[in-house]
Write an enzyme that holds these catalytic residues in place. Structure first.
Site, mmCIF file in Angstrom:
data_model
loop_
_atom_site.group_PDB
_atom_site.id
_atom_site.type_symbol
_atom_site.label_atom_id
_atom_site.label_comp_id
_atom_site.label_asym_id
_atom_site.label_seq_id
_atom_site.Cartn_x
_atom_site.Cartn_y
_atom_site.Cartn_z
ATOM 1 N N ASP A 51 0.829 -1.207 0.000
ATOM 2 C CA ASP A 51 0.000 0.000 0.000
ATOM 3 C C ASP A 51 0.865 1.260 0.000
ATOM 4 O O ASP A 51 0.356 2.368 -0.101
ATOM 5 C CB ASP A 51 -0.995 0.005 1.160
ATOM 6 C CG ASP A 51 -0.342 -0.076 2.532
ATOM 7 O OD1 ASP A 51 0.902 -0.047 2.617
ATOM 8 O OD2 ASP A 51 -1.092 -0.169 3.533
ATOM 9 N N SER A 52 2.187 1.073 0.047
ATOM 10 C CA SER A 52 3.114 2.185 -0.162
ATOM 11 C C SER A 52 2.954 2.793 -1.545
ATOM 12 O O SER A 52 3.493 3.871 -1.813
ATOM 13 C CB SER A 52 4.558 1.711 0.037
ATOM 14 O OG SER A 52 4.825 0.563 -0.754
ATOM 15 N N ASP A 90 -0.949 -6.530 -0.545
ATOM 16 C CA ASP A 90 -1.142 -5.845 0.741
ATOM 17 C C ASP A 90 -2.622 -5.506 0.936
ATOM 18 O O ASP A 90 -3.237 -4.884 0.050
ATOM 19 C CB ASP A 90 -0.324 -4.551 0.731
ATOM 20 C CG ASP A 90 0.257 -4.209 2.087
ATOM 21 O OD1 ASP A 90 -0.087 -4.876 3.076
ATOM 22 O OD2 ASP A 90 1.060 -3.259 2.145
ATOM 23 N N LYS A 120 -0.870 -9.688 2.849
ATOM 24 C CA LYS A 120 -0.232 -9.118 4.045
ATOM 25 C C LYS A 120 -1.216 -8.194 4.732
ATOM 26 O O LYS A 120 -1.955 -7.458 4.076
ATOM 27 C CB LYS A 120 1.035 -8.338 3.693
ATOM 28 C CG LYS A 120 1.783 -7.815 4.935
ATOM 29 C CD LYS A 120 3.061 -7.084 4.564
ATOM 30 C CE LYS A 120 2.810 -5.687 4.041
ATOM 31 N NZ LYS A 120 2.233 -4.790 5.095
ATOM 32 N N GLU A 122 -1.645 -5.655 8.529
ATOM 33 C CA GLU A 122 -0.982 -5.033 9.676
ATOM 34 C C GLU A 122 -1.726 -5.344 10.969
ATOM 35 O O GLU A 122 -2.959 -5.427 10.980
ATOM 36 C CB GLU A 122 -0.889 -3.520 9.479
ATOM 37 C CG GLU A 122 -0.046 -3.113 8.283
ATOM 38 C CD GLU A 122 0.072 -1.597 8.139
ATOM 39 O OE1 GLU A 122 -0.350 -0.868 9.054
ATOM 40 O OE2 GLU A 122 0.590 -1.155 7.091
ATOM 41 N N GLU A 193 8.735 -3.840 11.335
ATOM 42 C CA GLU A 193 9.089 -2.524 10.805
ATOM 43 C C GLU A 193 9.325 -1.531 11.942
ATOM 44 O O GLU A 193 8.544 -1.440 12.890
ATOM 45 C CB GLU A 193 8.003 -1.979 9.889
ATOM 46 C CG GLU A 193 8.332 -0.601 9.327
ATOM 47 C CD GLU A 193 7.402 -0.133 8.238
ATOM 48 O OE1 GLU A 193 7.629 1.001 7.726
ATOM 49 O OE2 GLU A 193 6.466 -0.865 7.885
#
Length: 275
Positions: A51-52, A90, A120, A122, A193
């Protein structure tokens, strides 16, 4: 170089047999077929459609505006370029936090429409039930704890986590518990991270699944960076990032040379014209 297809179980097995001691996991972000193919040819193990892309591709200040449609589209492109690497999609903010069922449905879209081989997400303890639900439908999950960019507002920006003791969100004890929780829930690996090196080393030693660090020191089982940082396309790097080329300067120079030749009539010449 081994051309065998990289799989989620294969990465977990590499740690189990001690293979990651001198052959760590290499992961980069990529958002299209061209860059995913280049990463694949270079021998990268995992291509993350992160999502970057909000900041790298869309030009916004954080990852929160990215939609599931965005990620599905870019995952589809990257999947076309990567043949050996494991492609991980993501899950963006708002696509899995509502309920485990929402997480399952979003993950199915990433696999069916995007071609992802894994997803992925979070979060640690609060996301354990969602990880369990997604893995129950046979979709591998990569977890992500520590500095979680989707928690931008709670953290007050992108801030290193785990520097203080305690069980509060971002505390050292909480991160240790988060790591154990995602492993127990069935995650095949976990991104660490923005945490201190010693904490990352402790988490890595305590888990049977691989850890992949970004801003977490060299003691993780692998590393991930944003491809544009690796290539030197980003004007300002974070402290943990490293540019292995200066393609920003090369690109600007090439475009400037093209512009000069067009303006002066040097391009196209006869060799670049049809007859």
């Amino acid at each position: 170089m081994d051309a065998e297809k990289v799989t989620a179980p294969g990465l977990a097995q590499r740690k189990a047999r001690g293979a990651l001691t001198d052959d760590k996991i290499v992961m980069v972000t990529a958002y299209d077929a061209t860059f995913a193919a280049l990463a694949d040819e270079a021998g990268v193990d995992v291509v993350l459609v992160g999502d970057s892309l909000a900041m790298v591709v869309q030009g916004v200040g954080n990852t929160l505006p990215v939609t599931l449609d965005d990620i599905v589209y870019h995952t589809r492109l990257a999947s076309r370029g990567a043949s050996r690497a494991l492609v991980v999609g993501d899950l963006p903010f708002g696509s899995y936090q509502v309920s485990p069922q929402q997480g399952v449905e979003s993950s199915i879209r990433l696999v069916k429409e995007g071609g992802a081989a894994a997803v992925k997400l979070e979060g640690g303890l609060p996301m354990a039930e969602t990880i369990e639900a997604i893995t129950r439908v046979d979709i591998p999950v990569m977890a992500h704890i520590g500095l979680t960019p989707q928690s931008f507002h709670r953290m007050g920006g992108h801030r290193v986590q785990g520097r203080s003791a305690g069980n509060q969100a971002g505390g050292r004890d909480r991160l240790l518990a988060d790591a154990k929780a995602v492993e127990a829930a069935g995650a095949f690996s976990v991104v660490l991270e923005g945490i201190p090196r010693d904490l990352a080393a402790e988490i890595t030693a305590s888990l049977a699944i691989p850890t992949i660090g970004i801003g977490a020191g060299p003691d993780c089982d692998g590393q991930v960076l944003v491809l544009h940082d690796v290539l030197g396309l980003t004007p300002n790097l974070y402290r943990f990032a490293k540019a292995y080329a200066d393609l920003r300067a090369e690109t600007i120079g090439a475009l400037a040379a093209y512009a000069r030749e067009v303006r002066t009539g040097a391009f196209p010449d006869d060799d670049h014209s049809f007859h």
